[in-house]
Design an enzyme around this catalytic site. Structure first.
Site, PDB file in Angstrom:
ATOM      1  N   HIS A  22      -1.834 -42.977  14.336  1.00 44.41           N
ATOM      2  CA  HIS A  22      -3.162 -43.240  14.896  1.00 44.41           C
ATOM      3  C   HIS A  22      -4.133 -43.678  13.802  1.00 44.41           C
ATOM      4  CE1 HIS A  22      -1.047 -40.438  17.551  1.00 44.41           C
ATOM      5  NE2 HIS A  22      -1.774 -40.920  18.542  1.00 44.41           N
TER       6      HIS A  22
ATOM      7  N   LEU B 191      -5.415 -31.593  22.546  1.00 42.31           N
ATOM      8  CA  LEU B 191      -6.860 -31.738  22.403  1.00 42.31           C
ATOM      9  C   LEU B 191      -7.600 -30.523  22.951  1.00 42.31           C
ATOM     10  CD1 LEU B 191      -7.004 -35.518  23.256  1.00 42.31           C
ATOM     11  CD2 LEU B 191      -7.616 -34.481  21.065  1.00 42.31           C
TER      12      LEU B 191
ATOM     13  N   ASP C  17     -13.837 -37.548  21.382  1.00 46.37           N
ATOM     14  CA  ASP C  17     -14.154 -37.630  22.815  1.00 46.37           C
ATOM     15  C   ASP C  17     -13.140 -36.830  23.622  1.00 46.37           C
ATOM     16  OD1 ASP C  17     -16.389 -39.541  22.707  1.00 46.37           O
ATOM     17  OD2 ASP C  17     -14.885 -41.000  22.084  1.00 46.37           O
TER      18      ASP C  17
ATOM     19  N   HIS D 228      -6.258 -47.007  18.711  1.00 51.73           N
ATOM     20  CA  HIS D 228      -6.121 -45.544  18.771  1.00 51.73           C
ATOM     21  C   HIS D 228      -4.756 -45.054  18.277  1.00 51.73           C
ATOM     22  CE1 HIS D 228      -5.734 -41.486  20.375  1.00 51.73           C
ATOM     23  NE2 HIS D 228      -4.616 -41.894  20.928  1.00 51.73           N
TER      24      HIS D 228
ATOM     25  N   ARG E 230      -0.715   0.333  31.991  1.00 49.62           N
ATOM     26  CA  ARG E 230      -1.993  -0.207  31.496  1.00 49.62           C
ATOM     27  C   ARG E 230      -2.881   0.910  30.968  1.00 49.62           C
ATOM     28  NH1 ARG E 230      -6.119  -1.356  36.597  1.00 49.62           N
ATOM     29  NH2 ARG E 230      -5.364   0.352  37.893  1.00 49.62           N
TER      30      ARG E 230
ATOM     31  N   SER F 294     -10.047  -3.328  34.236  1.00 51.80           N
ATOM     32  CA  SER F 294      -8.726  -3.365  34.862  1.00 51.80           C
ATOM     33  C   SER F 294      -7.595  -3.371  33.842  1.00 51.80           C
ATOM     34  CB  SER F 294      -8.585  -4.618  35.730  1.00 51.80           C
ATOM     35  OG  SER F 294      -9.473  -4.567  36.814  1.00 51.80           O
TER      36      SER F 294
ATOM     37  N   HIS G 225      -1.064  -5.770  35.509  1.00 48.69           N
ATOM     38  CA  HIS G 225      -0.787  -6.165  36.895  1.00 48.69           C
ATOM     39  C   HIS G 225       0.445  -7.060  36.885  1.00 48.69           C
ATOM     40  CE1 HIS G 225      -4.782  -4.583  36.842  1.00 48.69           C
ATOM     41  NE2 HIS G 225      -4.927  -4.678  38.152  1.00 48.69           N
TER      42      HIS G 225
ATOM     43  N   HIS H 220      -2.292 -13.303  43.053  1.00 52.84           N
ATOM     44  CA  HIS H 220      -2.460 -12.455  41.878  1.00 52.84           C
ATOM     45  C   HIS H 220      -1.150 -11.794  41.428  1.00 52.84           C
ATOM     46  CE1 HIS H 220      -6.586 -13.182  42.644  1.00 52.84           C
ATOM     47  NE2 HIS H 220      -7.049 -12.238  41.862  1.00 52.84           N
TER      48      HIS H 220
HETATM   49  C1  LIG Z   1      -4.136 -31.813  25.759  1.00 57.66           C
HETATM   50  C2  LIG Z   1      -3.838 -33.224  25.389  1.00 57.66           C
HETATM   51  N1  LIG Z   1      -3.761 -34.146  26.337  1.00 57.66           N
HETATM   52  C3  LIG Z   1      -3.436 -35.417  26.023  1.00 57.66           C
HETATM   53  C4  LIG Z   1      -3.188 -35.778  24.743  1.00 57.66           C
HETATM   54  C5  LIG Z   1      -2.749 -37.185  24.405  1.00 57.66           C
HETATM   55  N2  LIG Z   1      -3.855 -37.859  23.718  1.00 57.66           N
HETATM   56  C6  LIG Z   1      -3.882 -37.989  22.393  1.00 57.66           C
HETATM   57  S1  LIG Z   1      -5.304 -38.649  21.845  1.00 57.66           S
HETATM   58  C7  LIG Z   1      -5.892 -38.817  23.413  1.00 57.66           C
HETATM   59  C8  LIG Z   1      -7.268 -39.334  23.692  1.00 57.66           C
HETATM   60  C9  LIG Z   1      -7.794 -40.215  22.672  1.00 57.66           C
HETATM   61  O1  LIG Z   1      -9.170 -40.234  22.682  1.00 57.66           O
HETATM   62  P1  LIG Z   1      -9.990 -39.489  21.570  1.00 57.66           P
HETATM   63  O2  LIG Z   1      -9.691 -38.068  21.585  1.00 57.66           O
HETATM   64  O3  LIG Z   1     -11.408 -39.856  21.791  1.00 57.66           O
HETATM   65  O4  LIG Z   1      -9.438 -40.064  20.223  1.00 57.66           O
HETATM   66  P2  LIG Z   1      -9.681 -41.493  19.587  1.00 57.66           P
HETATM   67  O5  LIG Z   1      -9.375 -42.505  20.649  1.00 57.66           O
HETATM   68  O6  LIG Z   1     -11.080 -41.528  19.175  1.00 57.66           O
HETATM   69  O7  LIG Z   1      -8.711 -41.571  18.480  1.00 57.66           O
HETATM   70  C10 LIG Z   1      -4.967 -38.376  24.323  1.00 57.66           C
HETATM   71  C11 LIG Z   1      -5.181 -38.404  25.801  1.00 57.66           C
HETATM   72  C12 LIG Z   1      -3.308 -34.784  23.765  1.00 57.66           C
HETATM   73  N3  LIG Z   1      -3.075 -35.019  22.485  1.00 57.66           N
HETATM   74  N4  LIG Z   1      -3.652 -33.532  24.108  1.00 57.66           N
END
Ligand SMILES: Cc1ncc(C[n+]2csc(CCOP(=O)(O)OP(=O)(O)O)c2C)c(N)n1
Length: 669
Positions: A28, A118, A157, A263, A358, A385, A462, A474
């Protein structure tokens, strides 16, 4: 004013990342190209770190939440002198390298957290900031600030689209974690294109509403504006800070800047050439590091080394005045347990009557809390709980950092990530808790804790349909199996109060993996140590013979059970004896530990050739891993039902009669 060397240094970061991705033909490049100035501002001007002592306890923590941009982090680590030679950068994403596709804790010196999924990194950072505040409260004394560091994050983002980040940021705002500073790489591009497609809220306003101090920098290349914003963020001590920096993904690339194509794929040889020309960089050789840039990064590291030396002196002065506290600080940071930590571990007897595990768990936690001050944690709004409240230690709150109960609110996902953050930080035995069914809301951080070899404890209560009236939403069914399939996780499901105490012994003494406890809501008879002397040692081996077959001929059948179902097995054994069938009851609180025992032990407990019936109120998936394909199971292959717990149990097959029926099938009668 920023000058020539600043620009040179920033471009060094950019092109090391570009070349790493190009050489690997994978990775990336876009994020590092846009975020290089903010990373440089932070590392050159603010971050306190010492590459010669990456674990210095009072270092600032840096988390690259947008883990896909890790080429940027590896470039920073290399240039500042961490043990990450250029040859490792050249082996980006290759087998056995220390520069994996996303940052991995423990693998690369200077990587503070495993990131990539992410939203996790920024949530870990909230845990790290809680850790700092808690340790500062516990150890600092007038004139002696031995814990005083910041937690910095770069997030994207994508990070801020994730729910877990919202949960964690909301809690961070509530807690007023003033030493948490997030740089938001707001390039407005994600994989499918512009954030206009799916993410159009005012993120700054959202964070302001969470209680964060929010600034924005309009030009991601304006080093001085970023520097000023970071300075301002540090001056705000009563709230976490977010700096939204408007950047351009793939900055400098004539054809890919601001495009989603920057990206997650290499720029391509020709575009690399054009980008280098555009930013006035030598096209050849790749991995070029100008001397002045290298010297600049070394200067930053040298400042860090001075800071660390200063801290060391301050710590020695602290030790002079507060020797006990200094020892305790070192013990905790070193992850050592206090002597006699288990001296007050309770022993339960039949006189205690029936005890839900528990409740036993709550007693155990409170009994060890005094001697184990690093035990800190809480629940997703379920402490009454889950029984996990540490009674003598109050709540950690905006105005009181001495509390050891973390009130996570109804935020299980963030709870998991924050508990991981405490573990990454060091100095804690952190725990979280909720109902076992809601482990689904915590699976991502549990998986990362396992991958990162973090010592965290999650108390799930639980733990079966036996929890009763709340019904199938649950009642966990597949959860034990689903958690057991994660590598490097221990799932411990004790059968009574005494096994619970021993389960906590495992939870406390484990070092490098998460321990998940599964505890009952319903009451269970106590397995008195007088009647069951093998229990203590047995739990530590994962499974053991709780009650052997009567007579000298060896067992006709072995009934293996976990948790509450062990009592069914015991009752079945008694009834089977009346018809002349000699059953051995094996309690198996932790299948993973049992699987790690020598074959001879396992064969002693469950002799090969003896028919075996496995009883657990959950899907039977996974049992064959530990007991072979021949086992007859009493399990569940459907969702539960809303009814009193004992009714639900009986109706769904957890009765002595049904166990006996299955035993008859197993032995062929
Ligand atoms: C939980 C999760 N879902 C999906 C992805 C796959 N993924 C990697 S980067 C990204 C989005 C890229 O956008 P951003 O985070 O803004 O990074 P940039 O484009 O600025 O490098 C996704 C969907 C991931 N790494 N983690």
């Amino acid at each position: 004013m920023s000058g020539h060397v600043d620009e040179l240094s920033i471009n060094t970061l950019r092109f090391l990342a570009v070349d790493m991705v190009q050489k690997a033909n994978s990775g990336h490049p876009g994020m590092p190209m846009g975020a290089a100035p903010m990373a440089y501002a932070l590392w050159d001007r603010f971050l306190r770190f010492d590459p010669n002592d990456p674990e210095w306890p009072d270092r600032d923590r840096f988390v690259l939440s947008a883990g896909h941009g890790c080429a940027l982090l590896y470039a920073l680590l290399h240039l500042t002198g961490y043990e990450l030679p250029m040859s490792e950068l050249e082996r980006f994403r290759q087998w056995g390298s220390r520069t994996p596709g996303h940052p991995e804790y423990r693998l690369t010196p200077g990587v503070e957290a495993t990131t990539g999924p992410l939203g996790q990194g920024i949530s870990n950072a909230v845990g790290m900031a809680i850790a700092e505040a808690s340790l500062a409260d516990r150890f600092n004394r007038p004139g002696h600030q031995i814990v005083d560091h910041h937690t910095y994050v770069i997030c994207s983002d994508g990070d801020l689209m994730e729910g877990v980040a919202s949960e964690a940021a909301s809690l961070a705002g509530h807690l007023g974690l003033g030493k948490l500073i997030a740089l938001y790489d707001q390039n407005q591009i994600s994989i499918e294109g512009s954030t206009e497609n799916a993410f159009t809220e005012d993120v700054g306003a959202r964070f302001a509403a969470y209680g964060w101090h929010v600034q924005s920098v309009e030009d991601g290349n304006d080093l001085e504006a970023i520097t000023a914003a970071l300075g301002m963020a540090r001056d705000v001590t009563d709230r976490p800070s977010m700096i939204a920096v408007r950047t351009h993904i793939g900055y400098g690339s004539p054809n890919k800047q601001d495009e989603a194509s920057a990206h997650g794929e290499p720029l391509g040889t020709e575009e690399v050439r054009l980008t280098k020309l555009a930013l006035d960089w030598p096209v050849e050789p790749p991995f070029h590091v100008p001397e002045e840039a290298r010297a600049r990064f070394h200067d930053a590291a040298a400042r860090g080394a001075d800071e660390r030396a200063g801290w060391q002196q301050r710590f020695e002065a602290y030790r002079e005045e507060y020797p006990e506290q200094a020892d305790e600080f070192e013990r905790r940071i070193g992850g050592q347990l206090p002597d006699a930590w288990d001296a007050d571990l309770p022993v339960f007897t039949s006189e205690d009557g029936s005890v839900a595990t528990r409740d036993a768990g709550g007693k155990v936690m409170n009994a060890i809390a005094d001697r184990v001050p690093e035990l800190i944690g809480g629940s997703g709004d379920l402490a009454p709980s889950t029984k996990t409240w540490l009674k003598d230690y109050g709540a950690f709150g905006p105005d009181d950092r001495s509390g050891r109960n973390l009130q996570f609110g109804v935020r299980e996902h963030a709870m998991g990530a924050i508990v991981n953050g405490l573990a990454y930080h060091g100095g804690f035995l952190p725990f979280g808790s909720t109902f076992l069914t809601f482990s689904d809301y915590m699976r991502p951080p549990i998986r990362l804790a396992a991958l990162s070899e973090l010592h965290v404890v999650i108390v799930f209560t639980h733990d079966s349909i036996g929890m009763g009236e709340d019904g199938p939403t649950h009642q966990p069914i597949e959860h034990l199996a689903a958690l057991r399939v994660i590598p490097n996780v221990l799932v411990v499901r004790p059968a009574d109060a005494n096994e619970t105490a021993e389960a906590w012994r495992i939870a406390v003494t484990e070092r490098n993996r998460p321990v998940l406890l599964a505890l009952t809501r319903q009451k269970l008879p106590v397995l008195d140590l007088g009647s069951y002397p093998a229990l203590r040692e047995g739990v530590s081996r994962g499974a053991y013979v709780l009650a052997d077959a009567e007579g000298s001929g060896g067992p006709d059948v072995a009934i293996v059970a976990t948790g509450s179902e062990v009592h069914l097995a015991l009752d079945a054994r008694t009834r089977l004896a009346e018809e002349g069938l000699h059953a051995r009851v094996v309690s198996a609180p932790c299948l993973e530990i049992f699987g790690e025992q020598p074959g001879s032990y396992r064969d002693d407990v469950v002799p090969p050739g003896v028919p075996l019936v496995a009883v657990e109120a959950g899907v039977p998936t996974g049992w064959t891993t530990y007991f072979g394909t021949g086992a007859v199971t009493v399990g569940l292959d459907r969702f539960g039902a809303s009814a009193p717990g004992d009714t639900a149990m009986k109706e769904l097959g957890f009765s002595v009669e049904h166990v006996i029926e299955r035993v008859h099938e197993a032995v062929g009668r």
